[in-house]
Design a protein around this motif. Sequence first.
Motif, PDB file in Angstrom:
ATOM      1  N   ALA A  97       0.828  -1.206   0.000  1.00  9.41           N
ATOM      2  CA  ALA A  97       0.000   0.000   0.000  1.00  9.41           C
ATOM      3  C   ALA A  97       0.863   1.257   0.000  1.00  9.41           C
ATOM      4  O   ALA A  97       0.562   2.234  -0.697  1.00  9.41           O
ATOM      5  CB  ALA A  97      -0.927  -0.013   1.220  1.00  9.41           C
ATOM      6  N   VAL A  98       1.953   1.249   0.775  1.00  3.88           N
ATOM      7  CA  VAL A  98       2.875   2.387   0.790  1.00  3.88           C
ATOM      8  C   VAL A  98       3.468   2.602  -0.598  1.00  3.88           C
ATOM      9  O   VAL A  98       3.620   3.743  -1.062  1.00  3.88           O
ATOM     10  CB  VAL A  98       3.992   2.158   1.831  1.00  3.88           C
ATOM     11  CG1 VAL A  98       5.157   3.092   1.586  1.00  3.88           C
ATOM     12  CG2 VAL A  98       3.451   2.368   3.229  1.00  3.88           C
ATOM     13  N   GLY A  99       3.811   1.509  -1.283  1.00  2.00           N
ATOM     14  CA  GLY A  99       4.364   1.634  -2.627  1.00  2.00           C
ATOM     15  C   GLY A  99       3.378   2.165  -3.641  1.00  2.00           C
ATOM     16  O   GLY A  99       3.778   2.778  -4.640  1.00  2.00           O
ATOM     17  N   ALA A 100       2.079   1.944  -3.405  1.00  2.00           N
ATOM     18  CA  ALA A 100       1.059   2.405  -4.351  1.00  2.00           C
ATOM     19  C   ALA A 100       0.590   3.826  -4.067  1.00  2.00           C
ATOM     20  O   ALA A 100      -0.092   4.424  -4.905  1.00  2.00           O
ATOM     21  CB  ALA A 100      -0.144   1.452  -4.318  1.00  2.00           C
ATOM     22  N   LEU A 101       0.939   4.386  -2.917  1.00  2.00           N
ATOM     23  CA  LEU A 101       0.442   5.722  -2.555  1.00  2.00           C
ATOM     24  C   LEU A 101       0.986   6.869  -3.397  1.00  2.00           C
ATOM     25  O   LEU A 101       0.239   7.795  -3.724  1.00  2.00           O
ATOM     26  CB  LEU A 101       0.737   6.003  -1.081  1.00  2.00           C
ATOM     27  CG  LEU A 101      -0.409   5.801  -0.090  1.00  2.00           C
ATOM     28  CD1 LEU A 101       0.036   6.134   1.321  1.00  2.00           C
ATOM     29  CD2 LEU A 101      -1.603   6.665  -0.471  1.00  2.00           C
ATOM     30  N   PRO A 102       2.295   6.898  -3.746  1.00  2.00           N
ATOM     31  CA  PRO A 102       2.798   8.071  -4.469  1.00  2.00           C
ATOM     32  C   PRO A 102       2.009   8.416  -5.726  1.00  2.00           C
ATOM     33  O   PRO A 102       1.825   9.598  -6.031  1.00  2.00           O
ATOM     34  CB  PRO A 102       4.243   7.671  -4.809  1.00  2.00           C
ATOM     35  CG  PRO A 102       4.629   6.757  -3.699  1.00  2.00           C
ATOM     36  CD  PRO A 102       3.388   5.975  -3.390  1.00  2.00           C
TER      37      PRO A 102
END
Length: 462
Positions: free
Chosen positions: A132-137
């Motif tokens: 999820a962190v990787g998909a946020l930007p």
Amino acid sequence: MTSTLIAPRTAIGRPAHRDPNVLRWLAAYASSMVGDSVYYIALSWAAVQQGSPAQAGAVMAVSAVPRALLMLGGGVIADRFGPRRVVIGSDLVRCAAGLSVAALLFLTSPGLWPLALLAVVFGTVDAVFMPAVGALPARVTTRDQLARVQGMRGLAIRFANVVGGPLGGLAVALGGAAAAFGLAGLLIAVSVPLLISVRMREPAVDDKAEAGAGNADAGDAGEGAGGRGAAPGAAVLGAPDSEARGATAPDSGKVPARATTPLGDLRAGLRYIRAHRVLAPLMLAIALGDLGFVGPLNVGLTLLADERGWGASGMGWVLSGFGVGAGAAALLLTVRGRLPHAGHVAGWAILAGSVAIGALAFVPGVLAAVGVALLVGLLAGLSGALCGALLQTQADPAYLGRVTAVSGLVSLGFAPLSMPLSAAAIGAWGTGPVFVGSAAVCGLGGVVALCVRDLRRAELPG
């Protein structure tokens, strides 16, 4: 509380390092990462105090199992429910778990079982949190700013590494493991209101990454890369956080898409990556690069320092050199925002970095080793940030969570397996041959990046 706020059009196009929305996201990410660093200090200290060294090592390692086993499922969850919602939920769980253990340690001496349980909880939540962190930007900025955001993210990681360790040590010195766990929980909690205040943007039609060079239109028969692999409801998975997954929004007026199962979504994501002309070779390049990098720069460096008589302080200086180099690469991308010929640069950076890794085993002294490690950090940081930016820009937003999950599984699940192998190989053949062999494996990642035409020609938008 986690409803989507669409960023106003006036904010789009602003450089990421000057965008308050991106800076709020970065502050939330940095706070969470510092909390993670403090948590690991607290866990290791508490485990050593409560049990034997072997038991403490087992407690520290147990979180890796659920993280590796559940990472791909975490990517599906991130795509189904929206990355921000998943990150906020993950941070709340980690905060509650850390504070609970802090209270338990403050009131009693419970032994190792709550620490092992906490490690399992963190590992399980990490399996959802990391994709999820990787998909946020991609939801907080435009595609042309993603390389700059990767650089900013790298700076946040370096900041967390520099600040988290001393902060955790200070908390342990003043109040023991209970105080350190409490501090970790509070730092993670700080990220939640910041993330709630971050505006999510919906990628415009012309702002989405192509499914791969020469691929058929993603709308044809509801399929993805090359007309293959995407589930019929894939476009729904890429909807904003406010929309329910598996169907269109109730008031959209559109015919609801056929609901898909989590297992079907996972298979669709894997097929999408396999059929993609850039993502598939990029995953292979990342895997080879990490496999050749992790062993020498972790276990191998410790054994090399012992063999050369550098001691713990010498090893620390070498690691500092690596950190400075990686930080410089992150700063470069933050300032520049974009480097032309990203595929070319990433491939050559991996190749040059592999040569530097092999050279580490043959340098004459600590000072030279620090210089080589700085070069390794610079090249590895540059190639890693470019590969991350290419993943972000090449992947369709509907698949970003699953794409990030596969990349994370390669880096955090498979690559660490090289550490015991490197240690055993060094015991049998010495540091020189093993460092050279690891460098060759790492260099193969650069060869893949340079030999596959679509990856070699991949560019970052700008």
